[in-house]
Every structure is written in structure tokens, then in C-alpha cells.
Design a protein around this motif. Structure first.
Motif, PDB file in Angstrom:
ATOM      1  N   VAL A  49       0.868  -1.175   0.000  1.00  0.00           N
ATOM      2  CA  VAL A  49       0.000   0.000   0.000  1.00  0.00           C
ATOM      3  C   VAL A  49       0.902   1.220   0.000  1.00  0.00           C
ATOM      4  CG1 VAL A  49      -1.820   1.257   1.217  1.00  0.00           C
ATOM      5  CG2 VAL A  49      -1.785  -1.256   1.268  1.00  0.00           C
ATOM      6  N   HIS A  50       0.855   1.924  -1.123  1.00  0.00           N
ATOM      7  CA  HIS A  50       1.736   3.073  -1.259  1.00  0.00           C
ATOM      8  C   HIS A  50       1.238   3.985  -2.375  1.00  0.00           C
ATOM      9  CE1 HIS A  50       5.431   4.696   0.310  1.00  0.00           C
ATOM     10  NE2 HIS A  50       5.657   5.184  -0.893  1.00  0.00           N
ATOM     11  N   ASP A  51       1.660   5.222  -2.318  1.00  0.00           N
ATOM     12  CA  ASP A  51       1.307   6.211  -3.331  1.00  0.00           C
ATOM     13  C   ASP A  51       2.457   6.336  -4.323  1.00  0.00           C
ATOM     14  OD1 ASP A  51       0.719   8.547  -4.793  1.00  0.00           O
ATOM     15  OD2 ASP A  51      -0.316   9.439  -3.090  1.00  0.00           O
ATOM     16  N   VAL A  52       2.166   6.181  -5.593  1.00  0.00           N
ATOM     17  CA  VAL A  52       3.205   6.249  -6.626  1.00  0.00           C
ATOM     18  C   VAL A  52       3.876   7.623  -6.676  1.00  0.00           C
ATOM     19  CG1 VAL A  52       1.714   6.949  -8.553  1.00  0.00           C
ATOM     20  CG2 VAL A  52       3.709   5.500  -8.998  1.00  0.00           C
ATOM     21  N   TYR A  53       3.210   8.646  -6.125  1.00  0.00           N
ATOM     22  CA  TYR A  53       3.789   9.993  -6.153  1.00  0.00           C
ATOM     23  C   TYR A  53       4.783  10.243  -5.030  1.00  0.00           C
ATOM     24  CZ  TYR A  53       0.161  10.637  -9.592  1.00  0.00           C
ATOM     25  OH  TYR A  53      -0.637  10.503 -10.700  1.00  0.00           O
ATOM     26  N   ASP A  54       4.900   9.331  -4.097  1.00  0.00           N
ATOM     27  CA  ASP A  54       5.936   9.396  -3.066  1.00  0.00           C
ATOM     28  C   ASP A  54       7.126   8.592  -3.592  1.00  0.00           C
ATOM     29  OD1 ASP A  54       7.651   9.115  -0.902  1.00  0.00           O
ATOM     30  OD2 ASP A  54       6.180   8.126   0.387  1.00  0.00           O
ATOM     31  N   GLY A  55       7.962   9.260  -4.381  1.00  0.00           N
ATOM     32  CA  GLY A  55       9.057   8.574  -5.065  1.00  0.00           C
ATOM     33  C   GLY A  55      10.012   7.851  -4.135  1.00  0.00           C
ATOM     34  N   GLU A  56      10.378   8.486  -3.047  1.00  0.00           N
ATOM     35  CA  GLU A  56      11.338   7.866  -2.127  1.00  0.00           C
ATOM     36  C   GLU A  56      10.748   6.616  -1.475  1.00  0.00           C
ATOM     37  OE1 GLU A  56      13.505   9.119   2.017  1.00  0.00           O
ATOM     38  OE2 GLU A  56      13.438  10.633   0.425  1.00  0.00           O
ATOM     39  N   SER A  92      -2.873  12.063 -16.895  1.00  0.00           N
ATOM     40  CA  SER A  92      -1.598  12.522 -17.470  1.00  0.00           C
ATOM     41  C   SER A  92      -0.502  12.531 -16.408  1.00  0.00           C
ATOM     42  CB  SER A  92      -1.754  13.912 -18.077  1.00  0.00           C
ATOM     43  OG  SER A  92      -2.560  13.848 -19.240  1.00  0.00           O
ATOM     44  N   ARG A  93      -0.853  12.886 -15.190  1.00  0.00           N
ATOM     45  CA  ARG A  93       0.140  12.885 -14.106  1.00  0.00           C
ATOM     46  C   ARG A  93       0.650  11.464 -13.837  1.00  0.00           C
ATOM     47  NH1 ARG A  93      -0.507  14.147  -7.710  1.00  0.00           N
ATOM     48  NH2 ARG A  93       1.729  14.324  -7.282  1.00  0.00           N
ATOM     49  N   ILE A  94      -0.241  10.485 -13.867  1.00  0.00           N
ATOM     50  CA  ILE A  94       0.189   9.081 -13.718  1.00  0.00           C
ATOM     51  C   ILE A  94       1.168   8.721 -14.829  1.00  0.00           C
ATOM     52  CG2 ILE A  94      -0.613   6.698 -14.126  1.00  0.00           C
ATOM     53  CD1 ILE A  94      -1.273   7.230 -11.355  1.00  0.00           C
ATOM     54  N   ARG A  95       0.873   9.174 -16.057  1.00  0.00           N
ATOM     55  CA  ARG A  95       1.705   8.834 -17.218  1.00  0.00           C
ATOM     56  C   ARG A  95       3.075   9.512 -17.176  1.00  0.00           C
ATOM     57  NH1 ARG A  95      -1.165   4.636 -18.942  1.00  0.00           N
ATOM     58  NH2 ARG A  95      -3.051   5.118 -20.072  1.00  0.00           N
ATOM     59  N   THR A  96       3.170  10.629 -16.510  1.00  0.00           N
ATOM     60  CA  THR A  96       4.448  11.352 -16.473  1.00  0.00           C
ATOM     61  C   THR A  96       5.151  11.137 -15.134  1.00  0.00           C
ATOM     62  OG1 THR A  96       3.245  13.380 -15.888  1.00  0.00           O
ATOM     63  CG2 THR A  96       3.796  13.068 -18.213  1.00  0.00           C
ATOM     64  N   LEU A 103       9.966   4.042 -12.904  1.00  0.00           N
ATOM     65  CA  LEU A 103      11.221   3.738 -13.597  1.00  0.00           C
ATOM     66  C   LEU A 103      12.417   3.916 -12.672  1.00  0.00           C
ATOM     67  CD1 LEU A 103      10.514   5.320 -17.092  1.00  0.00           C
ATOM     68  CD2 LEU A 103      11.003   2.897 -16.646  1.00  0.00           C
ATOM     69  N   ALA A 104      12.413   4.981 -11.870  1.00  0.00           N
ATOM     70  CA  ALA A 104      13.516   5.211 -10.929  1.00  0.00           C
ATOM     71  C   ALA A 104      13.561   4.101  -9.882  1.00  0.00           C
ATOM     72  CB  ALA A 104      13.355   6.575 -10.255  1.00  0.00           C
ATOM     73  N   ALA A 105      12.418   3.688  -9.390  1.00  0.00           N
ATOM     74  CA  ALA A 105      12.370   2.613  -8.394  1.00  0.00           C
ATOM     75  C   ALA A 105      12.852   1.295  -8.990  1.00  0.00           C
ATOM     76  CB  ALA A 105      10.940   2.467  -7.858  1.00  0.00           C
ATOM     77  N   ALA A 106      12.435   0.998 -10.229  1.00  0.00           N
ATOM     78  CA  ALA A 106      12.866  -0.231 -10.903  1.00  0.00           C
ATOM     79  C   ALA A 106      14.379  -0.235 -11.092  1.00  0.00           C
ATOM     80  CB  ALA A 106      12.153  -0.370 -12.247  1.00  0.00           C
ATOM     81  N   ALA A 107      14.920   0.908 -11.496  1.00  0.00           N
ATOM     82  CA  ALA A 107      16.375   1.001 -11.686  1.00  0.00           C
ATOM     83  C   ALA A 107      17.100   0.808 -10.362  1.00  0.00           C
ATOM     84  CB  ALA A 107      16.734   2.343 -12.310  1.00  0.00           C
ATOM     85  N   ALA A 108      16.618   1.436  -9.302  1.00  0.00           N
ATOM     86  CA  ALA A 108      17.253   1.304  -7.989  1.00  0.00           C
ATOM     87  C   ALA A 108      17.214  -0.139  -7.494  1.00  0.00           C
ATOM     88  CB  ALA A 108      16.572   2.224  -6.979  1.00  0.00           C
ATOM     89  N   ALA A 109      16.151  -0.861  -7.853  1.00  0.00           N
ATOM     90  CA  ALA A 109      16.002  -2.254  -7.430  1.00  0.00           C
ATOM     91  C   ALA A 109      16.775  -3.217  -8.325  1.00  0.00           C
ATOM     92  CB  ALA A 109      14.523  -2.637  -7.424  1.00  0.00           C
ATOM     93  N   GLY A 110      17.304  -2.718  -9.437  1.00  0.00           N
ATOM     94  CA  GLY A 110      18.027  -3.585 -10.364  1.00  0.00           C
ATOM     95  C   GLY A 110      17.120  -4.471 -11.197  1.00  0.00           C
ATOM     96  N   ALA A 111      15.839  -4.082 -11.335  1.00  0.00           N
ATOM     97  CA  ALA A 111      14.916  -4.861 -12.165  1.00  0.00           C
ATOM     98  C   ALA A 111      15.386  -4.833 -13.614  1.00  0.00           C
ATOM     99  CB  ALA A 111      13.496  -4.301 -12.055  1.00  0.00           C
ATOM    100  N   LYS A 112      15.382  -5.982 -14.237  1.00  0.00           N
ATOM    101  CA  LYS A 112      15.881  -6.093 -15.615  1.00  0.00           C
ATOM    102  C   LYS A 112      14.813  -5.805 -16.662  1.00  0.00           C
ATOM    103  CE  LYS A 112      19.928  -7.606 -14.303  1.00  0.00           C
ATOM    104  NZ  LYS A 112      20.594  -6.555 -13.575  1.00  0.00           N
TER     105      LYS A 112
END
Length: 194
Positions: A49-56, A92-96, A103-112
């Protein structure tokens, strides 16, 4: 495969979740609604349970799950089709911003791998830039853009009769998405044959 599914309780996410678990994948299902977390757990997935707009916070959640694949099935659309015309800014906000955070979270997690929902029709005036930004970001990260036709079937805007093409039954869209988990980077159009 370990899969982080953002939008796990949405129209297509709720259909993908049991298919992914049934295929033997370990799945974390992201929802922003604490009330919907039980449905994610009932399907055999881990509820996040989390909000996608809380990037950290999102990055922490994705890194903690350590997925091989992050799937973006998030939208911000009203339940009533009559309100759809006024929902453009939120979607549009979800899309951007939402896409950038995932994408940043996936990169930080090393998702391929990264798969993201998009649309197979021309967007209404004023919404094309957000969709282009969304798709470009996914492709630049080596991801797969899934351009779905308009969904029809139970729980969609078109429950009793299909819309004009491009369209796809929501259950067919979910099944075809499972077949695309290892698709190469690029754009895949997911629509009914015409």
C-alpha cells in the motif's frame, strides 16, 4: 520471476494478479487503497500500500521486494464514463510523474524488465504529450510499451457492448500480457483482430 505490479487492483491489474500468481510468479501488488490490500493478499500476492507519487517511499518498497520485472498498469480514471472528459490531468500525471517514479524505483532495485500500459488510439486533444513522454521514458529505459485497445467486458466502461476499434476484451488483454513478460524492448499493440 519476481514481479512488482503497480495498479494491482485496477481493471486489468485485478485480472493480471491471479494469472501471474497462478503461473508461479512471486508478485507484489501495489495499491494506494488500504481497503483493497485484502484483495491483493487473497490472490496470493504480497500487498504493498503506497502512493506512486511518493518517489522515495516507492523506491524503498520496490527495492525491498527486489523484482525481476516492474509492470506499470496504473491509471487515474473515474468510475463513471461520463466523468472521463474531465479526468485528463490526473491520468496525465500518472503517465508522467508516476512513470518517472516507477522507472527510478525499478532502476534502484536492479529490475531487468519494465512493462507499461499505454493506449492504441489517438488520445483526446491535450493529452498526447503526456502519453508521448510516458512511452519515450519506458522505451529509453529498455522497457516494453503495451498499447491496449479500449477495454470492454465486466468492470469496464463497456460492460454490455464493445466500443469501436481499437478494442480488446479485458480478460484477453490480461492473458496476452502474460505472454509478453519476456518480450524485447519496443511497442506491442494489444487489440482484437479486425
Amino acid at each position: 520471476m519476481r514481479i512488482f505490479l503497480a495498479g494491482a487492483t485496477g481493471v486489468i491489474g485485478s485480472r493480471l494478479l491471479p494469472l501471474l500468481v497462478g503461473a508461479g510468479h512471486a508478485v507484489a501488488g501495489l495499491t494506494r487503497s488500504p481497503e483493497k490490500a485484502a484483495a491483493v493478499r487473497a490472490s496470493g500476492a504480497t500487498a504493498v500500500v503506497h502512493d506512486v507519487y511518493d518517489g522515495e517511499g516507492l523506491t524503498t518498497a520496490v527495492v525491498d521486494f527486489a523484482p525481476d520485472l516492474v509492470m506499470h498498469q496504473l491509471t487515474d480514471l473515474p468510475d463513471e464514463v461520463a466523468r472521463l472528459a474531465t479526468a485528463g490531468a490526473a491520468n496525465s500525471r500518472i503517465r508522467t510523474e508516476g512513470t518517472a517514479n516507477l522507472l527510478a524505483a525499478a532502476a534502484a532495485a536492479g529490475a531487468k524488465r519494465f512493462l507499461a500500459q499505454s493506449i492504441a488510439w489517438s488520445p483526446p486533444a491535450g493529452r498526447g504529450d503526456a502519453i508521448a513522454t510516458h512511452e519515450s521514458a519506458v522505451l529509453a529505459a529498455g522497457g516494453v510499451v503495451l498499447r491496449y485497445g479500449q477495454f470492454y467486458g465486466p468492470g469496464t466502461y463497456y460492460e454490455s457492448a464493445p466500443p469501436a476499434p481499437p478494442r480488446i476484451h479485458v480478460d484477453t488483454a490480461a492473458a496476452r500480457t502474460i505472454d509478453l513478460l519476456e518480450a524485447p524492448s519496443g511497442v506491442v499493440v494489444v487489440v482484437d483482430p479486425q
